[in-house]
Design a protein around this motif. Structure first.
Motif, mmCIF file in Angstrom:
data_model
loop_
_atom_site.group_PDB
_atom_site.id
_atom_site.type_symbol
_atom_site.label_atom_id
_atom_site.label_comp_id
_atom_site.label_asym_id
_atom_site.label_seq_id
_atom_site.Cartn_x
_atom_site.Cartn_y
_atom_site.Cartn_z
ATOM 1 N N ALA A 82 0.694 -1.114 0.094
ATOM 2 C CA ALA A 82 -0.340 0.232 0.111
ATOM 3 C C ALA A 82 0.830 0.956 0.230
ATOM 4 O O ALA A 82 1.986 1.356 0.152
ATOM 5 N N THR A 83 0.295 2.405 -0.861
ATOM 6 C CA THR A 83 0.868 3.728 -1.139
ATOM 7 C C THR A 83 1.180 4.656 -0.223
ATOM 8 O O THR A 83 0.087 4.438 0.287
ATOM 9 N N ASP A 84 2.544 4.882 1.331
ATOM 10 C CA ASP A 84 1.845 6.241 1.784
ATOM 11 C C ASP A 84 2.790 7.034 1.612
ATOM 12 O O ASP A 84 3.358 7.209 1.555
ATOM 13 N N GLU A 85 1.697 8.337 0.383
ATOM 14 C CA GLU A 85 2.247 9.222 0.071
ATOM 15 C C GLU A 85 2.585 9.820 1.228
ATOM 16 O O GLU A 85 3.648 11.207 1.081
ATOM 17 N N THR A 86 2.779 10.160 2.174
ATOM 18 C CA THR A 86 2.985 11.043 3.851
ATOM 19 C C THR A 86 4.604 10.057 3.870
ATOM 20 O O THR A 86 4.009 9.553 5.212
ATOM 21 N N PHE A 87 5.476 10.505 3.962
ATOM 22 C CA PHE A 87 6.248 9.758 4.589
ATOM 23 C C PHE A 87 6.871 10.149 6.006
ATOM 24 O O PHE A 87 6.423 11.023 6.525
ATOM 25 N N VAL A 88 7.506 9.330 6.680
ATOM 26 C CA VAL A 88 7.749 9.350 7.547
ATOM 27 C C VAL A 88 8.410 10.599 8.598
ATOM 28 O O VAL A 88 9.054 11.288 7.756
ATOM 29 N N LYS A 115 9.037 2.745 7.798
ATOM 30 C CA LYS A 115 8.159 1.728 7.626
ATOM 31 C C LYS A 115 8.728 1.344 6.421
ATOM 32 O O LYS A 115 8.163 1.188 5.076
ATOM 33 N N ILE A 116 8.914 -0.676 5.923
ATOM 34 C CA ILE A 116 8.947 -1.076 5.484
ATOM 35 C C ILE A 116 7.589 -1.180 4.302
ATOM 36 O O ILE A 116 6.832 -1.766 4.657
ATOM 37 N N GLY A 117 8.076 -0.633 3.108
ATOM 38 C CA GLY A 117 6.923 -1.409 2.632
ATOM 39 C C GLY A 117 6.382 0.632 1.937
ATOM 40 O O GLY A 117 5.035 0.352 0.864
ATOM 41 N N SER A 118 6.301 1.631 2.427
ATOM 42 C CA SER A 118 6.088 2.539 2.336
ATOM 43 C C SER A 118 6.869 3.574 1.184
ATOM 44 O O SER A 118 7.724 2.852 0.494
ATOM 45 N N CYS A 119 5.900 4.283 -0.419
ATOM 46 C CA CYS A 119 6.044 4.433 -1.314
ATOM 47 C C CYS A 119 6.264 6.468 -1.466
ATOM 48 O O CYS A 119 5.258 6.565 -0.228
ATOM 49 N N ILE A 152 10.026 -4.389 -1.019
ATOM 50 C CA ILE A 152 9.394 -5.598 -1.227
ATOM 51 C C ILE A 152 9.434 -6.159 0.031
ATOM 52 O O ILE A 152 10.417 -6.459 0.309
ATOM 53 N N LYS A 153 8.708 -6.768 0.739
ATOM 54 C CA LYS A 153 8.259 -7.590 2.255
ATOM 55 C C LYS A 153 8.275 -8.805 2.256
ATOM 56 O O LYS A 153 7.496 -9.236 0.431
ATOM 57 N N CYS A 154 9.114 -9.348 2.864
ATOM 58 C CA CYS A 154 9.071 -11.426 2.104
ATOM 59 C C CYS A 154 8.243 -11.656 2.628
ATOM 60 O O CYS A 154 7.726 -12.488 2.098
ATOM 61 N N ASP A 155 7.229 -11.303 3.420
ATOM 62 C CA ASP A 155 6.120 -12.247 4.151
ATOM 63 C C ASP A 155 4.900 -11.599 3.157
ATOM 64 O O ASP A 155 4.226 -12.336 4.084
ATOM 65 N N ALA A 156 5.652 -10.505 2.411
ATOM 66 C CA ALA A 156 4.026 -10.891 1.549
ATOM 67 C C ALA A 156 4.538 -10.668 0.662
ATOM 68 O O ALA A 156 2.991 -10.806 -0.620
ATOM 69 N N MET A 157 5.443 -11.787 0.195
ATOM 70 C CA MET A 157 5.578 -12.820 -1.324
ATOM 71 C C MET A 157 4.443 -14.114 -1.439
ATOM 72 O O MET A 157 4.979 -14.287 -0.239
ATOM 73 N N PRO A 158 4.300 -14.945 -2.604
ATOM 74 C CA PRO A 158 3.987 -15.886 -2.759
ATOM 75 C C PRO A 158 4.496 -17.062 -2.401
ATOM 76 O O PRO A 158 6.050 -16.510 -2.551
#
Length: 575
Positions: free
Chosen positions: A57-63, A70-74, A569-575
Motif C-alpha cells: 500500500a502506498t503511503d504518500e506521507t513519508f515518515v 515503514k517497510i513497503g511505504s512509497c 517488497i516485504k518477504c512475508d508479503a510474497m507468494p
C-alpha cells in the motif's frame, strides 16, 4: 416570400449555433475528464503486480524525521514499476547521473570493480580509490588519492587520481596442483582480482581480494589495507586501531566439497560487532568468524526466489559488502528494531550474447541469523547502460557530503555503563552542520560526561617481513601527493611485473580460523554499539555504490539511503 426565407435562415442559424455550443460543451467536458484522469494517473500510476512482485500500500506521507520507517511505504511512485525503480544520483553530480573514474590517463587497459573510501573533512583530497586493473595477462590492484574534476569538453564531473595510480604488492600463492582442473594456467601467479575495500565498524580499512587458494583453485583473502599502504593510518587518523589481519587471511569455505572458485563473499557484523561471513544469498549461507563452518542462516521465506523472472539460465550472485542502516533520520536512536543490514545482490542472466545483471538491495535483520526481511525492485542507475554488464561491487557511506555531526553529541550515557546494549543511548536535539563546518572542529564535550578511554594500539600478532613503512609525513597535497609503496614478502615489484622474473618465496598467510579477533582490544567510542562512524548511517545519509561496467570501466553512483529503500517488497508479503 423573402420574409419567409429570412425567417428560415434565422431558424437554421440558431439550430446550427445550438449544435455547435453543444459540441463545444461536450468537448469541454471531455477535456476536463481527460485532465482529471491524467491527474489521477500521475498520483496513482499503474503498478499492477507481475511475476510474483507485490507492491504494498502506498503511503504518500513519508515518515517523520525521527519516527520509525515503514517497510513497503512509497514516497514517490513516478519512477517505480512493478519490477524496477529508477534512482537519480545525489550530491556532487547535479546532472543526477552516474559518475566515471579515471585511474590512468590515456590508458586503454581494463580497470573496473572499484571501491572508494571517503576522506576526512580536513583532507586535501576527496577519496581513496581502489580498482581491479587487467593488462595483458597481469591482474593487479591499483590505488590512488582522488579529487573531483571537470572535463574540458563537456563540463561533466568525474573522479581523477591526483597522481599516477600505484600498484599494491601482489603475493605469490601457488594453488593446490590439479585444483584448477581445465584452468591449469590459474595455478601459479594468478595475480589479484576484485579488490573489495570497505570499513569495519571499528574503523579498519579491510580488503577482500581473490588470488590463488590454499584450499581450492582461487580463494578469497582478507587483509588490513594499512599493511600494504601504511600511510593510511595517519591519513584516516586511525593509528589507535589495532591491525587484526596483518597477513593475507584466507576465508573459510563452508561447502563440502570445496568449490573451485570463491567469489563475492562479504563480512557482516551483528549488534555487538562480531564478524560473520556471508557465502551466498540464494540459498542463504552464513558462518561465524573466525572458525565457523556451520551455516547459521535461518530457514526463512525465500525473498529472492522470483527476481530471475522465470529465466532458465539465470543465477543469483552476491555483489557488494554490507552496511548498517537505521531507518529514520539522524539523530534518532538506533535499536535492533529500527536498524537493518543492507547489501546488493544480482540476478545474472547468461544467455550469450545477451548477458547482463539486474540489481536488488536486500535488507537483513541486524542480529544473527541475519534473516532477509525485504528487498527492492531492480535498481536502475540513471545515466548507466543497465542493459549491459553492470556489476554493483561496493557500498560506502559518503561522509564527504554528510550534513550532520558525530553521534558523540548524543551518546549521553557515562562511559562506565555496559557497552553491550544496542538501545542504551538517549535521543537529544542537536544542530545539523555542514561538512565544511566540521573540519578541524572536535565534538563539544557534554556537561558532566565521563570521557571514554580509547584502548592503546595493540601490537599486531605478526607482520610479514620485510614491510616498508612510510615515513611520518604530512598528508599529500592536491597538487602532488607522494606515496611510498611497501613491498611485502613474496610480492612482485613493478619491474618484475613487466617482465620475466625469479619466482619469490610464498608470501605469509593464515587460515581465518587461526586469526586472533582481539575483540577485547578493539576501540569502540560509543555506548550504543550499533553506531559506527564508518559502517553505520541513517536515512538522510548518502551511500556510494561503486560498480564495474562491461568488465572494462568503473563508475559510481551517490544515492540517499531514503531513496534506495523506497517502495520495498516485504518477504512475508510474497507468494
Amino acid at each position: 416570400m423573402a420574409a419567409a426565407m429570412v425567417a428560415s435562415a434565422l431558424l437554421y442559424s440558431q439550430s446550427l449555433m445550438t449544435q455547435l455550443l453543444r459540441r463545444k460543451a461536450l468537448l469541454l467536458v471531455i477535456v476536463l475528464v481527460l485532465l482529471l484522469l491524467s491527474v489521477i494517473g500521475m498520483r496513482s500510476p499503474d503498478l499492477s503486480v507481475s511475476m510474483g512482485d507485490q507492491l504494498l500500500a502506498t503511503d504518500e506521507t513519508f515518515v517523520a524525521k525521527t519516527s520509525t520507517f515503514k517497510i513497503g511505504s512509497c514516497v514517490d511512485t513516478r519512477a517505480v514499476s512493478s519490477k524496477a525503480i529508477v534512482l537519480g544520483s545525489a550530491s556532487a553530480n547535479e546532472e543526477l547521473t552516474m559518475t566515471r573514474f579515471r585511474f590512468h590517463k590515456f590508458d586503454t587497459s581494463h580497470y573496473y570493480n572499484p571501491s572508494l573510501l571517503p576522506a576526512l573533512p580536513d583532507s586535501p583530497f576527496d577519496y581513496v580509490g581502489f580498482v581491479r586493473y587487467d593488462r595483458l595477462s597481469a591482474r593487479e590492484v591499483h590505488w590512488c588519492y582522488m579529487n573531483w574534476t571537470i572535463t574540458t569538453g563537456s563540463g561533466r564531473s568525474f573522479l581523477d587520481c591526483i597522481e599516477t595510480a600505484k600498484i599494491l604488492p601482489t603475493p605469490h600463492f601457488p594453488s593446490i596442483k590439479g585444483s584448477c582442473e581445465k584452468f591449469k594456467h590459474y595455478e601459479n601467479d594468478f595475480g589479484l582480482m576484485d579488490p573489495r575495500v570497505f570499513w569495519s565498524p571499528f574503523g579498519e580499512p579491510l580488503m577482500i581480494v581473490i588470488t590463488n587458494s590454499h584450499m581450492a583453485c582461487l580463494g578469497q583473502y582478507l587483509i588490513d589495507v594499512r599493511v600494504l599502504v601504511p600511510e593510511l593510518s595517519k591519513v584516516f587518523k586511525i593509528e589507535h586501531v589495532p591491525i587484526r589481519y596483518s597477513i593475507y587471511t584466507e576465508l573459510n569455505d563452508a561447502s563440502s566439497p570445496y568449490s573451485m572458485f570463491h567469489k563475492n563473499w562479504f563480512l557482516l557484523y551483528d549488534d555487538n560487532n562480531r564478524g560473520f561471513l556471508s557465502h551466498g544469498m540464494h540459498p542463504q549461507i552464513i558462518t561465524e568468524v573466525p572458525n565457523g563452518l556451520v551455516n547459521i542462516a535461518a530457514d526463512n521465506v525465500d525473498c529472492l526466489h522470483n527476481i530471475i523472472y522465470g529465466a532458465s539460465s539465470a543465477e543469483i550472485h552476491q555483489g557488494t559488502n554490507s552496511l548498517r542502516l537505521t531507518l529514520c533520520d539522524f539523530p534518532c536512536v538506533p535499536t535492533v528494531e529500527n536498524t537493518v543490514l543492507i547489501s546488493i545482490v544480482h540476478a545474472k542472466y547468461m544467455n550469450y550474447p545477451d548477458m547482463f545483471y539486474r540489481r536488488f538491495l536486500v535488507l537483513m535483520e541486524p542480529v544473527a541469523p541475519f534473516r532477509v526481511i525485504a528487498r527492492t525492485r531492480n535498481l536502475i542507475y540513471a545515466g548507466a547502460d543497465v542493459s549491459n554488464i553492470l556489476f554493483s561491487f561496493s557500498l560506502t557511506w559518503d561522509t564527504t557530503v554528510r550534513t550532520h555531526g558525530s553521534w558523540r553529541e548524543f551518546d549521553s550515557l557515562p562511559a562506565s555503563a555496559p557497552s553491550t546494549s544496542s538501545t542504551s543511548s538517549t535521543k537529544s536535539e542537536g544542530k545539523l552542520v555542514k561538512r565544511a563546518e566540521l573540519a578541524g572542529k572536535p565534538a563539544a564535550a557534554k556537561p558532566n560526561a565521563v570521557a571514554r578511554a580509547v584502548p592503546a594500539a595493540a601490537k599486531p600478532k605478526s607482520l610479514p617481513k620485510p614491510i616498508a613503512r612510510a615515513p611520518a609525513a604530512a598528508p599529500p597535497s592536491k597538487a602532488a601527493a607522494k606515496h611510498d609503496k611497501p613491498v611485502a614478502a613474496g610480492a612482485k615489484t613493478n619491474a618484475e611485473n613487466d617482465g620475466p622474473h625469479v619466482r619469490p618465496e610464498p608470501a605469509p598467510w593464515q587460515h581465518m580460523k587461526d586469526a586472533d579477533q582481539m575483540m577485547d582490544k578493539m576501540p569502540f567510542p560509543y555506548n550504543n554499539t550499533l553506531v559506527s562512524d564508518w559502517y553505520h548511517g541513517w536515512l538522510d545519509d548518502t551511500i556510494i555504490i561503486s560498480f564495474g561496467m562491461g568488465d572494462m570501466f568503473a563508475g559510481f553512483f551517490q544515492v540517499k539511503a531514503r531513496d534506495i529503500v523506497n517502495c520495498l517488497i516485504k518477504c512475508d508479503a510474497m507468494p
